[in-house]
Write an enzyme that holds these catalytic residues in place. Structure first.
Site, PDB file in Angstrom:
ATOM      1  N   ARG A 147       0.863  -1.179   0.000  1.00 56.18           N
ATOM      2  CA  ARG A 147       0.000   0.000   0.000  1.00 56.18           C
ATOM      3  C   ARG A 147       0.897   1.226   0.000  1.00 56.18           C
ATOM      4  O   ARG A 147       1.869   1.288   0.756  1.00 56.18           O
ATOM      5  CB  ARG A 147      -0.869  -0.019   1.267  1.00 56.18           C
ATOM      6  CG  ARG A 147      -1.856   1.121   1.351  1.00 56.18           C
ATOM      7  CD  ARG A 147      -2.570   1.140   2.714  1.00 56.18           C
ATOM      8  NE  ARG A 147      -1.997   2.143   3.579  1.00 56.18           N
ATOM      9  CZ  ARG A 147      -2.615   2.656   4.664  1.00 56.18           C
ATOM     10  NH1 ARG A 147      -3.805   2.224   5.012  1.00 56.18           N
ATOM     11  NH2 ARG A 147      -2.028   3.568   5.398  1.00 56.18           N
ATOM     12  N   TYR A 159      -2.800  11.801   6.887  1.00 57.48           N
ATOM     13  CA  TYR A 159      -2.996  10.561   7.651  1.00 57.48           C
ATOM     14  C   TYR A 159      -2.338   9.404   6.910  1.00 57.48           C
ATOM     15  O   TYR A 159      -2.467   9.265   5.705  1.00 57.48           O
ATOM     16  CB  TYR A 159      -4.494  10.301   7.812  1.00 57.48           C
ATOM     17  CG  TYR A 159      -4.814   9.132   8.709  1.00 57.48           C
ATOM     18  CD1 TYR A 159      -4.601   9.213  10.070  1.00 57.48           C
ATOM     19  CD2 TYR A 159      -5.324   7.949   8.187  1.00 57.48           C
ATOM     20  CE1 TYR A 159      -4.892   8.145  10.909  1.00 57.48           C
ATOM     21  CE2 TYR A 159      -5.621   6.879   9.006  1.00 57.48           C
ATOM     22  CZ  TYR A 159      -5.402   6.982  10.366  1.00 57.48           C
ATOM     23  OH  TYR A 159      -5.693   5.919  11.185  1.00 57.48           O
ATOM     24  N   ASP A 209      -5.132   3.727   0.051  1.00 58.77           N
ATOM     25  CA  ASP A 209      -6.222   3.936   1.008  1.00 58.77           C
ATOM     26  C   ASP A 209      -6.640   5.410   0.969  1.00 58.77           C
ATOM     27  O   ASP A 209      -5.831   6.295   1.270  1.00 58.77           O
ATOM     28  CB  ASP A 209      -5.742   3.549   2.413  1.00 58.77           C
ATOM     29  CG  ASP A 209      -6.877   3.411   3.416  1.00 58.77           C
ATOM     30  OD1 ASP A 209      -7.988   3.900   3.134  1.00 58.77           O
ATOM     31  OD2 ASP A 209      -6.638   2.813   4.489  1.00 58.77           O
ATOM     32  N   HIS A 211      -9.131   6.574   2.813  1.00 60.81           N
ATOM     33  CA  HIS A 211      -9.643   6.899   4.160  1.00 60.81           C
ATOM     34  C   HIS A 211     -10.953   7.680   4.134  1.00 60.81           C
ATOM     35  O   HIS A 211     -11.139   8.631   4.905  1.00 60.81           O
ATOM     36  CB  HIS A 211      -8.594   7.670   4.977  1.00 60.81           C
ATOM     37  CG  HIS A 211      -7.444   6.813   5.396  1.00 60.81           C
ATOM     38  ND1 HIS A 211      -7.568   5.774   6.280  1.00 60.81           N
ATOM     39  CD2 HIS A 211      -6.141   6.825   5.033  1.00 60.81           C
ATOM     40  CE1 HIS A 211      -6.399   5.189   6.450  1.00 60.81           C
ATOM     41  NE2 HIS A 211      -5.519   5.795   5.699  1.00 60.81           N
ATOM     42  N   GLU A 235      -9.015   1.684  -1.546  1.00 64.49           N
ATOM     43  CA  GLU A 235      -9.719   1.382  -0.291  1.00 64.49           C
ATOM     44  C   GLU A 235     -10.466   2.592   0.247  1.00 64.49           C
ATOM     45  O   GLU A 235      -9.970   3.720   0.167  1.00 64.49           O
ATOM     46  CB  GLU A 235      -8.668   0.913   0.725  1.00 64.49           C
ATOM     47  CG  GLU A 235      -9.206   0.689   2.112  1.00 64.49           C
ATOM     48  CD  GLU A 235      -8.094   0.358   3.104  1.00 64.49           C
ATOM     49  OE1 GLU A 235      -6.994  -0.047   2.678  1.00 64.49           O
ATOM     50  OE2 GLU A 235      -8.331   0.519   4.309  1.00 64.49           O
ATOM     51  N   GLU A 261     -13.280  -1.554   6.930  1.00 63.29           N
ATOM     52  CA  GLU A 261     -12.557  -1.720   8.199  1.00 63.29           C
ATOM     53  C   GLU A 261     -13.312  -1.108   9.378  1.00 63.29           C
ATOM     54  O   GLU A 261     -13.109  -1.514  10.510  1.00 63.29           O
ATOM     55  CB  GLU A 261     -11.129  -1.159   8.110  1.00 63.29           C
ATOM     56  CG  GLU A 261     -11.069   0.347   8.001  1.00 63.29           C
ATOM     57  CD  GLU A 261      -9.654   0.874   7.783  1.00 63.29           C
ATOM     58  OE1 GLU A 261      -8.878   0.223   7.073  1.00 63.29           O
ATOM     59  OE2 GLU A 261      -9.339   1.941   8.318  1.00 63.29           O
ATOM     60  N   ARG A 282     -13.265  -5.438   3.997  1.00 69.01           N
ATOM     61  CA  ARG A 282     -12.114  -5.274   4.898  1.00 69.01           C
ATOM     62  C   ARG A 282     -12.469  -5.447   6.364  1.00 69.01           C
ATOM     63  O   ARG A 282     -11.704  -5.048   7.236  1.00 69.01           O
ATOM     64  CB  ARG A 282     -11.498  -3.885   4.669  1.00 69.01           C
ATOM     65  CG  ARG A 282     -11.202  -3.607   3.238  1.00 69.01           C
ATOM     66  CD  ARG A 282      -9.841  -3.084   2.953  1.00 69.01           C
ATOM     67  NE  ARG A 282      -9.217  -2.418   4.057  1.00 69.01           N
ATOM     68  CZ  ARG A 282      -8.266  -2.967   4.817  1.00 69.01           C
ATOM     69  NH1 ARG A 282      -7.859  -4.195   4.575  1.00 69.01           N
ATOM     70  NH2 ARG A 282      -7.735  -2.294   5.805  1.00 69.01           N
ATOM     71  N   GLU A 337      -4.128  -7.429   5.456  1.00 70.55           N
ATOM     72  CA  GLU A 337      -3.271  -6.275   5.774  1.00 70.55           C
ATOM     73  C   GLU A 337      -2.301  -6.675   6.886  1.00 70.55           C
ATOM     74  O   GLU A 337      -2.671  -7.391   7.809  1.00 70.55           O
ATOM     75  CB  GLU A 337      -4.137  -5.099   6.243  1.00 70.55           C
ATOM     76  CG  GLU A 337      -3.342  -3.846   6.588  1.00 70.55           C
ATOM     77  CD  GLU A 337      -4.247  -2.686   7.047  1.00 70.55           C
ATOM     78  OE1 GLU A 337      -5.415  -2.927   7.387  1.00 70.55           O
ATOM     79  OE2 GLU A 337      -3.751  -1.548   7.049  1.00 70.55           O
ATOM     80  N   TRP A 400     -12.618  11.021   7.498  1.00 72.03           N
ATOM     81  CA  TRP A 400     -11.268  10.481   7.334  1.00 72.03           C
ATOM     82  C   TRP A 400     -11.353   8.981   7.386  1.00 72.03           C
ATOM     83  O   TRP A 400     -12.367   8.428   7.765  1.00 72.03           O
ATOM     84  CB  TRP A 400     -10.323  10.997   8.408  1.00 72.03           C
ATOM     85  CG  TRP A 400     -10.637  10.458   9.721  1.00 72.03           C
ATOM     86  CD1 TRP A 400     -11.535  10.971  10.607  1.00 72.03           C
ATOM     87  CD2 TRP A 400     -10.142   9.276  10.304  1.00 72.03           C
ATOM     88  NE1 TRP A 400     -11.601  10.181  11.677  1.00 72.03           N
ATOM     89  CE2 TRP A 400     -10.766   9.131  11.528  1.00 72.03           C
ATOM     90  CE3 TRP A 400      -9.194   8.327   9.870  1.00 72.03           C
ATOM     91  CZ2 TRP A 400     -10.495   8.073  12.359  1.00 72.03           C
ATOM     92  CZ3 TRP A 400      -8.932   7.263  10.691  1.00 72.03           C
ATOM     93  CH2 TRP A 400      -9.579   7.142  11.931  1.00 72.03           C
TER      94      TRP A 400
HETATM   95  O1  EZ4 Z   1      -6.735   3.859   9.925  1.00 74.02           O
HETATM   96  O2  EZ4 Z   1      -6.228   1.005  11.988  1.00 74.02           O
HETATM   97  O3  EZ4 Z   1      -6.072   0.227   6.269  1.00 74.02           O
HETATM   98  N1  EZ4 Z   1      -5.678   0.537   7.349  1.00 74.02           N
HETATM   99  C1  EZ4 Z   1      -6.020   1.646   7.995  1.00 74.02           C
HETATM  100  C2  EZ4 Z   1      -5.560   1.808   9.417  1.00 74.02           C
HETATM  101  C3  EZ4 Z   1      -6.653   2.501  10.237  1.00 74.02           C
HETATM  102  C4  EZ4 Z   1      -6.381   2.342  11.713  1.00 74.02           C
HETATM  103  C5  EZ4 Z   1      -7.503   2.953  12.553  1.00 74.02           C
HETATM  104  O4  EZ4 Z   1      -7.362   2.564  13.882  1.00 74.02           O
HETATM  105  O5  EZ4 Z   1      -6.722   2.442   7.436  1.00 74.02           O
HETATM  106  O6  EZ4 Z   1      -4.371   2.522   9.469  1.00 74.02           O
HETATM  107 CO    CO Z   2      -7.783   1.562   5.803  1.00 76.24          CO
END
Ligand code: EZ4
Ligand code: CO
Length: 400
Positions: A147, A159, A209, A211, A235, A261, A282, A337, A400
């Site tokens: 990733r 982030y 990702d 987010h 993602e 997730e 996920r 992951e 986020w």
């Molecule tokens: O932001 O686990 O794909 N993985 C992620 C992680 C999440 C954290 C949140 O607690 O997006 O880094």
């Molecule tokens: Co993620």
């Protein structure tokens, strides 16, 4: 066999973890992970104050009945705190059953369908060049899937990107504030992947990702712009509360989509799966444990949707250890992951799973194969930490 006691441990060997230990009158015990990043004590209390008293005296072999008892019996269903607490119990009970039968947990889930579990690592950098270097470092250490996240020019923080050697999503103290601009992000990411694909060639899987930071139409446009670079997945391209939102993304791009997730139950994926709006789910064992995730995977399998569980280092090694049994035994698991834990964390959780050449191997010991060193954990008391919040440049709180 009867459950004789259960204890909840909160410790911070580098980061906070909630661990549930269920004891039986036969001497066999099981371990579950109740960690919910940034909300750890809510799950600890849910377990200690509301679940543990209901477990004492029950037959630990009745895993499905206990799951139903905790899910339906609460009256108040779903939600991250409840489902994380149920997950901790469920995984500990599977651990007990496998230990009692003296077999690795994957054997109780139908046995192995693969020799090893493909994982993806996290590469990041403050510039495109540094991100490419980090992806290359991962490839050199054996990863076949990586990733890639990169700092966005013009934004003060991003982030998933840090200058520290190991990335940790939560920070000590109250929540940090990050800034966001979808325009700057959308203008930048295609260039990152264009250069990355040119640099690393076609033999490595690249992932990204988002987010949840884009609207559906912005996510659609990014997916389309990334098509030439053949991502393994994009993602969390947009928020998942409105499952219909993914129709818009799906309509416009062939970039494979992954989400989930932050989801807690099968209900969170119902439309996404039945309309085939995403390619990968996920959800991790945190969403109700092995009993719940098996059902979600079977449901997804009917619709050609595969599993690729969340495996950040804010889930404890107990979750990773148990997840590898699930990943080894469930046919429609595609990838896992993997964010390695710190040395302090690994010392507190002795374990028998291992990483080699880009793949993970489940423990061959009875149970899920992860233990907990209570005396060592005692030396690392809980230390509050939060995930950051994210604001647009005008101060509006954003996703986020
Ligand atoms: O932001 O686990 O794909 N993985 C992620 C992680 C999440 C954290 C949140 O607690 O997006 O880094
Ligand atoms: Co993620």
């Amino acid at each position: 066999m009867r459950i004789s006691d259960a204890k909840v441990f909160v410790c911070c060997p580098g980061r906070n973890f909630v661990t549930l230990k269920i004891y039986t009158d036969s001497g066999v015990y099981g371990l579950g992970d109740g960690t919910l990043n940034g909300r750890e004590l809510a799950v600890a209390s849910y377990l200690r104050d509301h679940i543990v008293p209901c477990l004492i005296g029950r037959d630990p072999s009745q895993i499905e009945d206990i799951w139903q008892y905790l899910y339906k019996g609460a009256y108040w269903r779903k939600g991250p705190v409840t489902m994380t607490a149920i997950a901790a119990v469920d995984v500990a009970l599977w651990d007990i059953k496998a230990k009692a039968l003296d077999t690795p947990l994957y054997n109780l889930l139908g046995g192995k369908v693969r020799d090893r579990v493909m994982v993806y690592g996290h590469a990041y950098g403050t510039t495109i060049e540094k991100t490419i270097e980090d992806v290359n470092r991962h490839i050199e250490s054996g990863y076949v899937a990586v990733r890639a996240q990169s700092a966005i020019p013009g934004l003060s923080s991003t982030y998933g990107v840090t200058t520290a050697r190991a990335y940790e999503p939560a920070q000590k103290g109250l929540p940090a504030e990050h800034s966001w601009s979808s325009e700057k992000y959308l203008a930048f990411v295609p260039t990152l992947f264009e250069q990355l694909r040119t640099a690393v060639g076609n033999d490595v899987h690249l992932l990204h990702d988002v987010h949840h930071r884009l609207t559906p139409i912005q996510a659609a446009s990014l997916g389309r712009a990334l098509e030439p670079y053949r991502l393994f997945w994009m993602e969390d391209a947009t928020t998942g509360e409105l499952q219909e939102g993914f129709r818009i993304v799906r309509q416009h791009t062939t970039t494979p989509l992954a989400v989930g997730e932050v989801f807690d139950t099968i209900w969170d994926v119902k439309l996404l799966v039945t309309e085939q709006l995403v390619d990968y789910l996920r959800l991790s064992l945190r969403a109700g444990g092995i009993s719940a995730l098996r059902k979600i995977a079977s449901f997804a399998e009917m619709y050609h949707v595969q599993m690729g569980s969340h495996g950040a280092s804010d889930l404890s090694p107990v979750t990773m250890g148990a997840a590898l049994h699930f990943d080894s035994a469930v046919h429609n698991v595609a990838i896992q992951e993997y964010m390695p834990h710190s040395k302090e964390t690994l010392d507190v959780f002795p374990r028998a799973y291992r990483f080699a050449d880009g793949y993970m191997h489940p423990a061959e010991a009875p149970g899920h194969g992860v233990d907990f060193d209570e005396a060592l954990a005692d030396k690392y008391p809980y230390d509050p930490a939060y995930l950051p919040v994210n604001r647009k440049l005008d101060g509006t709180l954003w996703d986020w």
